[in-house]
Design a protein around this motif. Structure first.
Motif, PDB file in Angstrom:
ATOM      1  N   MET A  31       0.729  -1.155  -0.366  1.00  0.00           N
ATOM      2  CA  MET A  31       0.403  -0.280   0.180  1.00  0.00           C
ATOM      3  C   MET A  31       0.948   1.209   0.049  1.00  0.00           C
ATOM      4  O   MET A  31       2.272   1.327   0.250  1.00  0.00           O
ATOM      5  CB  MET A  31      -0.873  -0.345   0.945  1.00  0.00           C
ATOM      6  N   ALA A  45       0.325   5.649   0.920  1.00  0.00           N
ATOM      7  CA  ALA A  45       0.358   6.708   2.234  1.00  0.00           C
ATOM      8  C   ALA A  45       0.761   7.928   1.429  1.00  0.00           C
ATOM      9  O   ALA A  45       1.832   8.256   1.068  1.00  0.00           O
ATOM     10  CB  ALA A  45       0.122   6.136   3.838  1.00  0.00           C
ATOM     11  N   ASP A  70       0.071  11.562  -0.322  1.00  0.00           N
ATOM     12  CA  ASP A  70       0.189  12.051  -2.160  1.00  0.00           C
ATOM     13  C   ASP A  70       1.080  12.369  -2.639  1.00  0.00           C
ATOM     14  O   ASP A  70       1.637  13.827  -1.978  1.00  0.00           O
ATOM     15  CB  ASP A  70      -1.449  12.923  -1.711  1.00  0.00           C
ATOM     16  N   PHE A 125      -0.056   4.948   7.749  1.00  0.00           N
ATOM     17  CA  PHE A 125      -1.049   4.685   6.826  1.00  0.00           C
ATOM     18  C   PHE A 125      -2.005   4.381   7.053  1.00  0.00           C
ATOM     19  O   PHE A 125      -2.771   3.863   8.275  1.00  0.00           O
ATOM     20  CB  PHE A 125      -0.155   3.045   6.309  1.00  0.00           C
ATOM     21  N   HIS A 179      -3.743   1.451  -5.713  1.00  0.00           N
ATOM     22  CA  HIS A 179      -2.892   0.875  -4.759  1.00  0.00           C
ATOM     23  C   HIS A 179      -2.796   1.849  -3.189  1.00  0.00           C
ATOM     24  O   HIS A 179      -2.354   1.209  -2.198  1.00  0.00           O
ATOM     25  CB  HIS A 179      -1.399   1.810  -4.306  1.00  0.00           C
ATOM     26  N   LYS A 180      -4.308   2.597  -3.347  1.00  0.00           N
ATOM     27  CA  LYS A 180      -4.863   2.708  -1.700  1.00  0.00           C
ATOM     28  C   LYS A 180      -6.097   2.448  -1.955  1.00  0.00           C
ATOM     29  O   LYS A 180      -6.593   1.961  -0.746  1.00  0.00           O
ATOM     30  CB  LYS A 180      -4.673   4.104  -2.495  1.00  0.00           C
ATOM     31  N   SER A 181      -7.061   1.991  -2.871  1.00  0.00           N
ATOM     32  CA  SER A 181      -8.799   1.573  -2.699  1.00  0.00           C
ATOM     33  C   SER A 181      -9.401   0.117  -2.228  1.00  0.00           C
ATOM     34  O   SER A 181      -9.483   0.406  -1.236  1.00  0.00           O
ATOM     35  CB  SER A 181      -9.641   2.001  -3.639  1.00  0.00           C
ATOM     36  N   HIS A 210       5.361  11.265   0.937  1.00  0.00           N
ATOM     37  CA  HIS A 210       4.440   9.890   0.774  1.00  0.00           C
ATOM     38  C   HIS A 210       5.175   8.777   0.452  1.00  0.00           C
ATOM     39  O   HIS A 210       6.355   9.195   1.039  1.00  0.00           O
ATOM     40  CB  HIS A 210       3.657   9.571  -0.777  1.00  0.00           C
ATOM     41  N   ASP A 231       5.411   4.119   1.316  1.00  0.00           N
ATOM     42  CA  ASP A 231       5.264   2.946   0.652  1.00  0.00           C
ATOM     43  C   ASP A 231       5.418   1.295   1.409  1.00  0.00           C
ATOM     44  O   ASP A 231       6.756   1.865   2.271  1.00  0.00           O
ATOM     45  CB  ASP A 231       6.218   2.940  -0.818  1.00  0.00           C
TER      46      ASP A 231
END
Length: 440
Positions: A289, A291, A293, A332, A346-348, A402, A404
């Motif tokens: 995921m 987190a 932007d 996250f 990669h977020k929803s 951001h 990962d």
């Protein structure tokens, strides 16, 4: 460690020596999978393929080559960006690699092909070091201004630990008074690369420069299987935690040098947002995921900056005093949809709790991962010149913060601290597993 070197072949297929690089973003959807499923691997590109629209910054020809490794034995030792050739006289495959790393083997697996099947081969290193500066590709490609990065100043990687580092302890942690369970660990700096195995899987060099922590083999070709089963780790516990963590590299825009982070702390906590500690479940193997932007044009609710000496948070990089640390913090989401290990953006597949627990669309509560990455201020006003590699220079510094995360935990170790720390609402401080063992 072969995966490490496959991912560092950044110029033959990527943009480490490029003035401009292809973008990405919304068009790159990545992989999705159901629990127990896997994301497919990617066939490495053919050596030497550089798209015509990506001009090479400083093409050079080697004046001489020095033997540096026999096939399958050891690896070539060098600094900076250099050409390495694999094969035998008159039959070579040439790639460009960024910094040597312990554990690499001279083999066809790292070069994408075998130039001389059945023959004895070797690796040789060029005497020419590539130099120059480049910009973060997927920002500049969109027409924005962005930090330039000195190729020769990209730091070497660290070796990490190749063994399970767990030992007995009499400390079981402290029962929580507020219903919060907490497990903490430190994963030191591993390496930097223009790779992102979540956003640009199988596409080395397509990302802005990242600083990686945890699994030392993380690169563009990393999958759930490769992370779980290979690579050393810079985390406490060694290969107990082969997860990959990465953030955009922080760049000094005066010297163009990337700044090596220090003492990054990773939290796995629960008991927030209406999520009860006892309801937390283990992260599914292979979950990944993002987190924050990178396209943010203002303050973010889940990511911020601070000076370590102060509780005040900022949307931009603060000018902390000499001896203090600039701290990057990213939180996250902890609510999983229970189906997908990834999603197109990669977020929803993940969501943040509502204050009354996890939303019905994402009913599975997982530990909340928060990172704090520190950057030591060595000279007065130095942070005024710092920018993330993902920053657009037309915007304030640090808006694009951001991070990962890609799971690579040993399942038995992961389940232990979730049970005895997070679910039990126990503060396990740093490294404690809550069962009479600790990572070290």
């Amino acid at each position: 460690m072969n995966a490490w070197w496959a991912g560092l072949a950044v110029v033959a297929t990527a943009c480490v020596l490029l003035v401009a690089c292809g973008g990405g973003g919304a068009g790159d959807t990545g992989n999705t999978a159901t629990p127990g499923g896997t994301s497919g691997g990617t066939t490495p590109p053919v050596s030497g393929q550089i798209p015509a629209e990506r001009p090479v910054l400083n093409p050079v020809a080697a004046t001489s080559w020095s033997p540096c490794s026999a096939e399958y034995f050891g690896g070539c030792e060098f600094e900076g960006l250099r050409e390495i050739r694999y094969g035998t006289d008159g039959k070579w495959v040439i790639q460009r690699y960024l910094n040597s790393f312990p554990g690499w083997h001279c083999s066809a697996a790292n070069f994408g092909s075998d130039p001389a099947p059945g023959e004895t081969k070797r690796c040789e290193v060029s005497d020419v070091m590539m130099t120059g500066t480049i910009a973060a590709p997927n920002v500049c490609y969109a027409g924005g201004m962005c930090p330039q990065i000195d190729l020769s100043a990209i730091p070497m990687g660290t070796e990490g630990y190749g063994e399970l580092r767990v030992q007995p302890t009499t400390d079981l942690g402290t029962p929580s008074s507020d219903g919060v369970g907490a497990f903490r660990t430190i994963c030191g700096f591993s390496h930097m690369a223009f790779d992102d195995p979540i956003v640009f899987p199988g596409k080395p060099g397509m990302s802005h420069l990242h600083a990686f922590f945890g699994n030392t083999g993380t690169n563009a070709y990393s999958t759930a299987q490769s992370l779980a089963g290979s690579g050393n780790s810079t985390c406490a516990g060694g290969i107990a935690n082969r997860s990959a963590y990465w953030v955009p590299a922080l760049i000094d825009t005066v010297s163009h040098k990337p700044i090596v982070p220090s003492d990054p702390i990773w939290y796995y906590k629960t008991g927030y947002g209406g999520v009860k500690a006892a309801d937390v479940r283990a992260m599914p193997a292979g979950l990944r995921m993002i987190a924050g932007d990178m396209k943010a044009k203002g303050a973010q609710d889940v990511a911020n900056w601070s000076c370590r000496s102060s509780p005040e948070h900022f949307a931009t990089i603060p000018n902390c005093a000499v001896g203090d640390n600039v701290q990057m913090s990213v939180r996250f989401p902890q609510c999983w949809d229970g189906v997908n290990l990834d999603s197109p953006n990669h977020k929803s597949h993940m969501a943040y709790p509502t204050g009354s627990g996890c939303p019905a669309t994402h009913p599975v509560a997982l530990p909340e991962i928060t990172l704090n990455v520190l950057y030591l201020v060595r000279t007065a006003d130095a942070p005024l010149n710092w920018r993330l590699a993902s920053d657009d220079l037309s915007l304030p510094a640090g808006y694009s913060v951001h991070a990962d995360w890609f799971d690579g935990w040993n399942p038995e170790i992961r389940d232990t601290w979730i049970k005895h720390c997070d679910q039990a609402a126990v503060d396990c401080h740093a490294y404690l597993l809550g069962d009479g063992r600790t990572l070290y």
